[in-house]
Scaffold this motif. Structure first.
Motif, PDB file in Angstrom:
ATOM      1  N   CYS A  14      38.081  15.993  13.614  1.00  0.00           N
ATOM      2  CA  CYS A  14      38.620  14.777  13.016  1.00  0.00           C
ATOM      3  C   CYS A  14      39.758  15.118  12.070  1.00  0.00           C
ATOM      4  O   CYS A  14      39.783  16.193  11.475  1.00  0.00           O
ATOM      5  N   LEU A  16      40.340  13.979   8.816  1.00  0.00           N
ATOM      6  CA  LEU A  16      39.519  13.312   7.817  1.00  0.00           C
ATOM      7  C   LEU A  16      40.403  12.820   6.681  1.00  0.00           C
ATOM      8  O   LEU A  16      41.204  13.586   6.146  1.00  0.00           O
ATOM      9  N   LEU A  53      32.416  12.930  20.444  1.00  0.00           N
ATOM     10  CA  LEU A  53      32.453  12.255  19.144  1.00  0.00           C
ATOM     11  C   LEU A  53      31.294  12.723  18.258  1.00  0.00           C
ATOM     12  O   LEU A  53      31.471  12.963  17.065  1.00  0.00           O
ATOM     13  N   HIS A  57      31.710  14.581  14.579  1.00  0.00           N
ATOM     14  CA  HIS A  57      30.985  14.209  13.355  1.00  0.00           C
ATOM     15  C   HIS A  57      30.199  15.404  12.803  1.00  0.00           C
ATOM     16  O   HIS A  57      30.199  15.653  11.596  1.00  0.00           O
ATOM     17  N   THR A  67      30.231  12.963   5.287  1.00  0.00           N
ATOM     18  CA  THR A  67      30.024  12.136   6.464  1.00  0.00           C
ATOM     19  C   THR A  67      31.374  11.519   6.815  1.00  0.00           C
ATOM     20  O   THR A  67      32.306  11.531   5.998  1.00  0.00           O
ATOM     21  N   ALA A  68      31.477  10.983   8.012  1.00  0.00           N
ATOM     22  CA  ALA A  68      32.751  10.411   8.441  1.00  0.00           C
ATOM     23  C   ALA A  68      32.506   9.193   9.315  1.00  0.00           C
ATOM     24  O   ALA A  68      31.543   9.147  10.074  1.00  0.00           O
ATOM     25  N   THR A  69      33.388   8.217   9.177  1.00  0.00           N
ATOM     26  CA  THR A  69      33.374   7.049  10.040  1.00  0.00           C
ATOM     27  C   THR A  69      34.587   7.150  10.946  1.00  0.00           C
ATOM     28  O   THR A  69      35.735   7.081  10.475  1.00  0.00           O
ATOM     29  N   ALA A  70      34.337   7.366  12.229  1.00  0.00           N
ATOM     30  CA  ALA A  70      35.439   7.567  13.176  1.00  0.00           C
ATOM     31  C   ALA A  70      36.190   6.271  13.411  1.00  0.00           C
ATOM     32  O   ALA A  70      35.615   5.182  13.451  1.00  0.00           O
ATOM     33  N   GLY A  71      37.490   6.433  13.567  1.00  0.00           N
ATOM     34  CA  GLY A  71      38.370   5.310  13.875  1.00  0.00           C
ATOM     35  C   GLY A  71      39.091   5.587  15.176  1.00  0.00           C
ATOM     36  O   GLY A  71      38.467   5.912  16.184  1.00  0.00           O
ATOM     37  N   TRP A  91      39.674  12.536  16.418  1.00  0.00           N
ATOM     38  CA  TRP A  91      39.609  11.150  15.967  1.00  0.00           C
ATOM     39  C   TRP A  91      40.102  11.084  14.535  1.00  0.00           C
ATOM     40  O   TRP A  91      39.945  12.045  13.773  1.00  0.00           O
ATOM     41  N   ALA A  93      39.209   9.769  11.001  1.00  0.00           N
ATOM     42  CA  ALA A  93      37.899   9.489  10.425  1.00  0.00           C
ATOM     43  C   ALA A  93      38.007   9.349   8.918  1.00  0.00           C
ATOM     44  O   ALA A  93      38.564  10.211   8.241  1.00  0.00           O
ATOM     45  N   GLU A  94      37.458   8.249   8.416  1.00  0.00           N
ATOM     46  CA  GLU A  94      37.440   8.040   6.975  1.00  0.00           C
ATOM     47  C   GLU A  94      36.231   8.758   6.381  1.00  0.00           C
ATOM     48  O   GLU A  94      35.107   8.633   6.881  1.00  0.00           O
TER      49      GLU A  94
END
Length: 140
Positions: A14, A16, A53, A57, A67-71, A91, A93-94
């Motif tokens: 990611c 990030l 994915l 993560h 942790t990450a939230t994929a976009g 990806w 990722a926030e």
């Protein structure tokens, strides 16, 4: 004849990002790997049968502690690693909850503004991912 999936190393990661706790500006996380003495985006080889994915993560959490939230899906990067083709899916990722603890694989991380991150990355191929992130966040 061997299919490319048998010979190409599969990896995922990611780009990030977060909003700076200081000024709210965009920051990108880079990891320093002492084994290679390089700065890169968090990434790693997929485990057998692992979804890309899910692997991205896992690698972000292992390498950064966050942790990450994929976009958005970012460009896939292909190159030779030790003479073998490697494909890394990325990806945007926030970053979520967490905190970094140095380990054998990653001894430092940096949160940098996009221009500084682009300049710090060791491999030119990783720099295009910064631009792709900015585009995905509608900041380019």
């Amino acid at each position: 004849m061997t299919s490319t999936n048998d010979t190409t190393l599969q990896a995922a990661g990611c780009v990030l990002w977060r909003r700076s706790p200081m000024d709210g500006e965009l920051e990108i996380c880079l990891v320093h790997r002492p084994k290679y003495d390089d700065w890169s985006h968090p990434k790693g080889k997929l485990k057998r049968g692992e979804d890309a994915l899910a692997g991205a993560h896992r690698e972000v959490l292992e390498e950064t502690g966050y942790t990450a939230t994929a976009g958005a899906v970012l460009p896939t990067v292909r190159y030779l690693a030790n003479g073998r083709p490697k494909q890394v899916r990325y990806w945007a990722a926030e970053a979520g909850e967490g905190g970094f603890t140095p380990n054998d694989e990653v001894d430092r991380i940096l949160w940098l503004p996009p221009t500084a991150a682009r300049n710090r990355l060791t491999q030119p191929r990783d720099r295009t991912l910064v631009d792709a992130l900015l585009t995905s966040l509608h900041l380019a």
